[in-house]
Design a protein around this motif. Structure first.
Motif, PDB file in Angstrom:
ATOM      1  N   UNK A 225      37.863  42.161  34.866  1.00 40.41           N
ATOM      2  CA  UNK A 225      36.703  41.345  35.239  1.00 40.41           C
ATOM      3  C   UNK A 225      35.494  42.200  35.597  1.00 40.41           C
ATOM      4  N   UNK A 226      35.690  43.507  35.800  1.00 47.50           N
ATOM      5  CA  UNK A 226      34.559  44.378  36.120  1.00 47.50           C
ATOM      6  C   UNK A 226      33.724  44.705  34.884  1.00 47.50           C
ATOM      7  N   UNK A 227      34.191  44.291  33.716  1.00 49.35           N
ATOM      8  CA  UNK A 227      33.471  44.591  32.481  1.00 49.35           C
ATOM      9  C   UNK A 227      32.397  43.549  32.155  1.00 49.35           C
ATOM     10  N   UNK A 228      32.259  42.530  33.019  1.00 48.30           N
ATOM     11  CA  UNK A 228      31.211  41.523  32.840  1.00 48.30           C
ATOM     12  C   UNK A 228      30.428  41.391  34.144  1.00 48.30           C
ATOM     13  N   UNK A 229      29.177  40.901  34.050  1.00 48.92           N
ATOM     14  CA  UNK A 229      28.393  40.723  35.266  1.00 48.92           C
ATOM     15  C   UNK A 229      28.729  39.387  35.927  1.00 48.92           C
ATOM     16  N   UNK A 230      28.090  39.093  37.060  1.00 49.86           N
ATOM     17  CA  UNK A 230      28.444  37.905  37.843  1.00 49.86           C
ATOM     18  C   UNK A 230      28.249  36.617  37.061  1.00 49.86           C
ATOM     19  N   UNK A 231      27.129  36.502  36.356  1.00 50.67           N
ATOM     20  CA  UNK A 231      26.853  35.277  35.595  1.00 50.67           C
ATOM     21  C   UNK A 231      27.889  35.078  34.498  1.00 50.67           C
ATOM     22  N   UNK A 232      28.202  36.146  33.767  1.00 53.74           N
ATOM     23  CA  UNK A 232      29.210  36.051  32.713  1.00 53.74           C
ATOM     24  C   UNK A 232      30.584  35.735  33.295  1.00 53.74           C
ATOM     25  N   UNK A 233      30.881  36.308  34.481  1.00 51.94           N
ATOM     26  CA  UNK A 233      32.183  36.076  35.107  1.00 51.94           C
ATOM     27  C   UNK A 233      32.370  34.603  35.454  1.00 51.94           C
ATOM     28  N   UNK A 234      31.324  33.951  35.933  1.00 52.46           N
ATOM     29  CA  UNK A 234      31.406  32.520  36.228  1.00 52.46           C
ATOM     30  C   UNK A 234      31.748  31.726  34.969  1.00 52.46           C
ATOM     31  N   UNK A 235      31.113  32.084  33.855  1.00 56.55           N
ATOM     32  CA  UNK A 235      31.375  31.384  32.593  1.00 56.55           C
ATOM     33  C   UNK A 235      32.792  31.657  32.099  1.00 56.55           C
ATOM     34  N   UNK A 236      33.205  32.929  32.231  1.00 57.24           N
ATOM     35  CA  UNK A 236      34.556  33.315  31.806  1.00 57.24           C
ATOM     36  C   UNK A 236      35.615  32.560  32.607  1.00 57.24           C
ATOM     37  N   UNK A 237      35.413  32.484  33.926  1.00 54.68           N
ATOM     38  CA  UNK A 237      36.364  31.781  34.800  1.00 54.68           C
ATOM     39  C   UNK A 237      36.450  30.302  34.417  1.00 54.68           C
ATOM     40  N   UNK A 238      35.298  29.675  34.181  1.00 52.86           N
ATOM     41  CA  UNK A 238      35.294  28.263  33.783  1.00 52.86           C
ATOM     42  C   UNK A 238      35.998  28.045  32.458  1.00 52.86           C
ATOM     43  N   UNK A 239      35.746  28.940  31.493  1.00 52.35           N
ATOM     44  CA  UNK A 239      36.396  28.824  30.181  1.00 52.35           C
ATOM     45  C   UNK A 239      37.908  28.996  30.293  1.00 52.35           C
ATOM     46  N   UNK A 240      38.338  29.925  31.163  1.00 56.14           N
ATOM     47  CA  UNK A 240      39.778  30.146  31.351  1.00 56.14           C
ATOM     48  C   UNK A 240      40.447  28.910  31.942  1.00 56.14           C
ATOM     49  N   UNK A 241      39.832  28.311  32.961  1.00 57.95           N
ATOM     50  CA  UNK A 241      40.406  27.118  33.582  1.00 57.95           C
ATOM     51  C   UNK A 241      40.486  25.965  32.566  1.00 57.95           C
ATOM     52  N   UNK A 242      39.468  25.848  31.712  1.00 58.13           N
ATOM     53  CA  UNK A 242      39.466  24.807  30.681  1.00 58.13           C
ATOM     54  C   UNK A 242      40.610  25.037  29.690  1.00 58.13           C
ATOM     55  N   UNK A 243      40.791  26.288  29.267  1.00 56.18           N
ATOM     56  CA  UNK A 243      41.870  26.616  28.309  1.00 56.18           C
ATOM     57  C   UNK A 243      43.240  26.355  28.908  1.00 56.18           C
ATOM     58  N   UNK A 244      43.427  26.757  30.169  1.00 56.48           N
ATOM     59  CA  UNK A 244      44.721  26.550  30.825  1.00 56.48           C
ATOM     60  C   UNK A 244      45.014  25.067  31.023  1.00 56.48           C
ATOM     61  N   UNK A 245      43.959  24.277  31.298  1.00 58.74           N
ATOM     62  CA  UNK A 245      44.142  22.842  31.515  1.00 58.74           C
ATOM     63  C   UNK A 245      44.709  22.131  30.298  1.00 58.74           C
ATOM     64  N   UNK A 246      44.443  22.676  29.105  1.00 59.68           N
ATOM     65  CA  UNK A 246      44.953  22.049  27.886  1.00 59.68           C
ATOM     66  C   UNK A 246      46.420  22.388  27.631  1.00 59.68           C
ATOM     67  N   UNK A 247      46.892  23.477  28.237  1.00 59.36           N
ATOM     68  CA  UNK A 247      48.255  23.946  27.974  1.00 59.36           C
ATOM     69  C   UNK A 247      49.214  23.588  29.104  1.00 59.36           C
ATOM     70  N   UNK A 248      48.764  23.730  30.341  1.00 59.92           N
ATOM     71  CA  UNK A 248      49.633  23.465  31.500  1.00 59.92           C
ATOM     72  C   UNK A 248      49.333  22.066  32.029  1.00 59.92           C
ATOM     73  N   UNK A 249      50.260  21.167  31.811  1.00 62.88           N
ATOM     74  CA  UNK A 249      50.036  19.761  32.148  1.00 62.88           C
ATOM     75  C   UNK A 249      50.425  19.458  33.592  1.00 62.88           C
TER      76      UNK A 249
END
Length: 542
Positions: A225-249
């Motif tokens: 996570x240190x390879x992205x800045x704060x703004x990108x990290x927020x987007x990355x975290x949101x995208x990860x939660x969205x992806x996990x929500x589709x797989x883990x019911x």
């Protein structure tokens, strides 16, 4: 009461300590399984449908952590980071390097044991993996080394997951079935994601689905996570939660730990404090595994017992519905197609939760190859034995575990990266919040006291002190809740006279600043925060 409870008392008299307690609990679990649950499993062929029989090593083994993730997400590097040393068979690179399951375990000397030799060792909990055949065993090994961390836990490194159907077929063994086998036996499952690789491939999706029923063991790590800045990290975290929500019911949100888990300088230091706090939380979670091992094994045994009971009801129902002479094959097909209806009927008849039933599609596939006429009818005595175990024996064992947990010293993982987070100036939170100034000679509040004094003298002190009403007018401007301000007042009023002198007022303002900066207030005032003029009386009182 259990026969093994008597042994435990003797162990304490001899001074056996925590190890005797652990042996007592695991011995009790093993005895319950062999006497109560195993007969039910064998009678209704539970092992052919769900999970192999448990062995002694399954009860005696140390807590295990399973790492799963796509290639180059840092699984092997994460293990290297925890151990702070290389281990036999370790390969790290940007390409898919780890093509084997590697069990990293404690050993007096460094070395590796190949899979075929590993599954015949009765002291290791891997004997039942032999059913996956040579294609798997050739890609399974145990890496042993004398490392302090491995005295408390074992770590399972898994092959990096690639995308596409081709990868799953080319393995030569059922990758998801192997993961499911491990998931049933480990204490923690860590899913690793790279901040630049958030897509969940087909095989990774199937792998996560194979952890069904083990949701309480799953933790997620967003690595690099240190390879992205704060703004990108927020987007990355949101995208990860969205992806996990589709797989883990599950309605619950999974705990995601954000950081960079390797011993290299951070590429982006904007979120250093966040990464340190997240690493500390993850370490605490892993460190607590030995303490919770007995409860986890007990929990897994209860889950297994509930599934075995449901399986017995399903098998006995299918046996009851089969004709004695003609039309057996047609009836078998009809029953398999009607399995969802049978589930519903059994739920109503025996008052069983739908969540206790195995997956319908998987059960239908397994039933296709079975001869229903060889199934057994329902034996109430076997069911009653398991019900008695769940209602009485387990409850007694649980109370024993709780009692012993309060009596014996806390078991924690030590060594490696874990020692670097505990004490010293680089420990998490050192020199921050209420701990600031702990190792300084000068009173830490003194540097801001001139500014606080200006406010103090505007509050019209009488004989060098302000009343509680005057202090309240100033303190409420912080907008902190009254409950917090009340605690600050108690900490700052060192002599307990209901008034504040200039030093006590400065201390109150300093504690308000600590809270506004996001730190917790101390339960009692640390010695370094006691105002200089109040230190002598405090020492005299002692």
């Amino acid at each position: 009461m259990f026969s093994w409870l008597g042994k435990q008392g003797g162990g304490r008299e001899r001074g056996g300590g925590a190890s005797d307690v652990v042996q007592t609990v695991t011995g009790g679990l093993r005895e319950l399984y062999l006497r109560k649950l195993l007969p039910l499993e064998e009678h209704y062929r539970f092992h052919d449908f769900h999970s192999p029989a448990l062995e002694e090593a399954d009860f005696e083994n140390k807590p295990m952590v399973l790492l799963v993730g796509q290639y180059s997400t840092g699984k092997t590097t994460f293990i290297r980071y925890l151990l702070e040393q290389d281990f036999p068979g370790m390969r790290i690179g940007p390409e898919p390097t780890t093509d084997s399951f590697i069990a990293v375990m404690y050993g007096e000397s460094e070395g590796s044991v190949p899979g075929n030799a590993l599954v015949v060792d009765p002291k290791k909990p891997f004997r039942k993996l032999s059913r996956f055949g040579n294609a798997f065993l050739n890609r399974f090994m145990c890496s042993q080394l004398p490392n302090q961390v491995l005295k408390s836990i074992s770590i399972i490194d898994s092959p990096g997951i690639l995308s596409g159907e081709k990868q799953r077929i080319s393995r030569g063994y059922d990758f998801c079935q192997v993961l499911q086998w491990f998931a049933e036996r480990v204490d923690r499952i860590i899913l690793l994601f790279d901040a630049h690789k958030l897509d969940i491939s087909d095989e990774f999706s199937e792998a996560i689905k194979s952890f069904r029923g083990q949701d309480d063991k799953i933790r997620v790590v967003l690595n690099k996570a240190d390879q992205v800045d704060t703004q990108q990290l927020m987007r990355v975290y949101g995208a990860l939660m969205w992806s996990l929500g589709k797989v883990i019911n599950t309605p619950e949100v999974l705990r995601v730990y954000i950081g960079s888990f390797w011993a290299h300088p951070l590429q982006n230091t904007e979120n250093r404090r966040l990464f340190e706090a997240e690493a500390q939380d993850l370490f605490k979670d892993i460190q607590s595994l030995p303490q919770k091992a007995a409860v986890r094994k007990l929990n897994d045994l209860i889950k297994r017992a509930r599934l075995a009971k449901v399986h017995a009801y399903i098998i006995s129902y299918l046996k009851k519905e089969m004709p004695s002479v003609f039309g057996k094959e047609n009836k078998k097909k009809e029953l398999i197609s009607r399995l969802p209806e049978i589930y519903t009927q059994l739920q109503r008849e025996y008052h069983i939760s739908a969540g206790d039933f195995p997956e319908v599609q998987k059960m239908q596939e397994l039933l296709e190859t079975c001869d229903f006429t060889k199934f057994h009818s329902l034996k109430p005595k076997l069911i009653e034995a398991v019900d008695n175990m769940l209602a009485n024996k387990i409850a007694s064992l649980m109370s024993l575990i709780r009692q012993e947990e309060s009596n014996m010293p806390t078991q924690m993982v030590h060594g490696g990266a874990f020692d670097g987070t505990m004490a010293g100036p680089f420990g998490h939170g050192y020199g921050e919040g209420a701990k600031e100034g702990a190792d300084e000679e000068e009173w830490v509040v003194a540097k801001d006291k001139p500014a606080y004094d200006e406010i103090f003298y505007t509050l019209s002190p009488i004989n060098g002190k302000i009343s509680g009403i005057s202090a309240k007018k100033e303190m409420v401007t912080s907008k902190l809740p009254n409950s917090v301000l009340g605690k600050i007042w108690k900490l700052a009023d060192c002599d307990g006279d209901g008034m504040l002198d200039d030093e006590e007022f400065a201390l109150a303002k300093h504690l308000i600043k600590i809270k506004l900066d996001g730190y917790e207030l101390p339960g009692t005032l640390p010695p370094h925060l006691v105002p200089p003029s109040h230190r002598k009386p405090l020492q005299t009182a002692e």
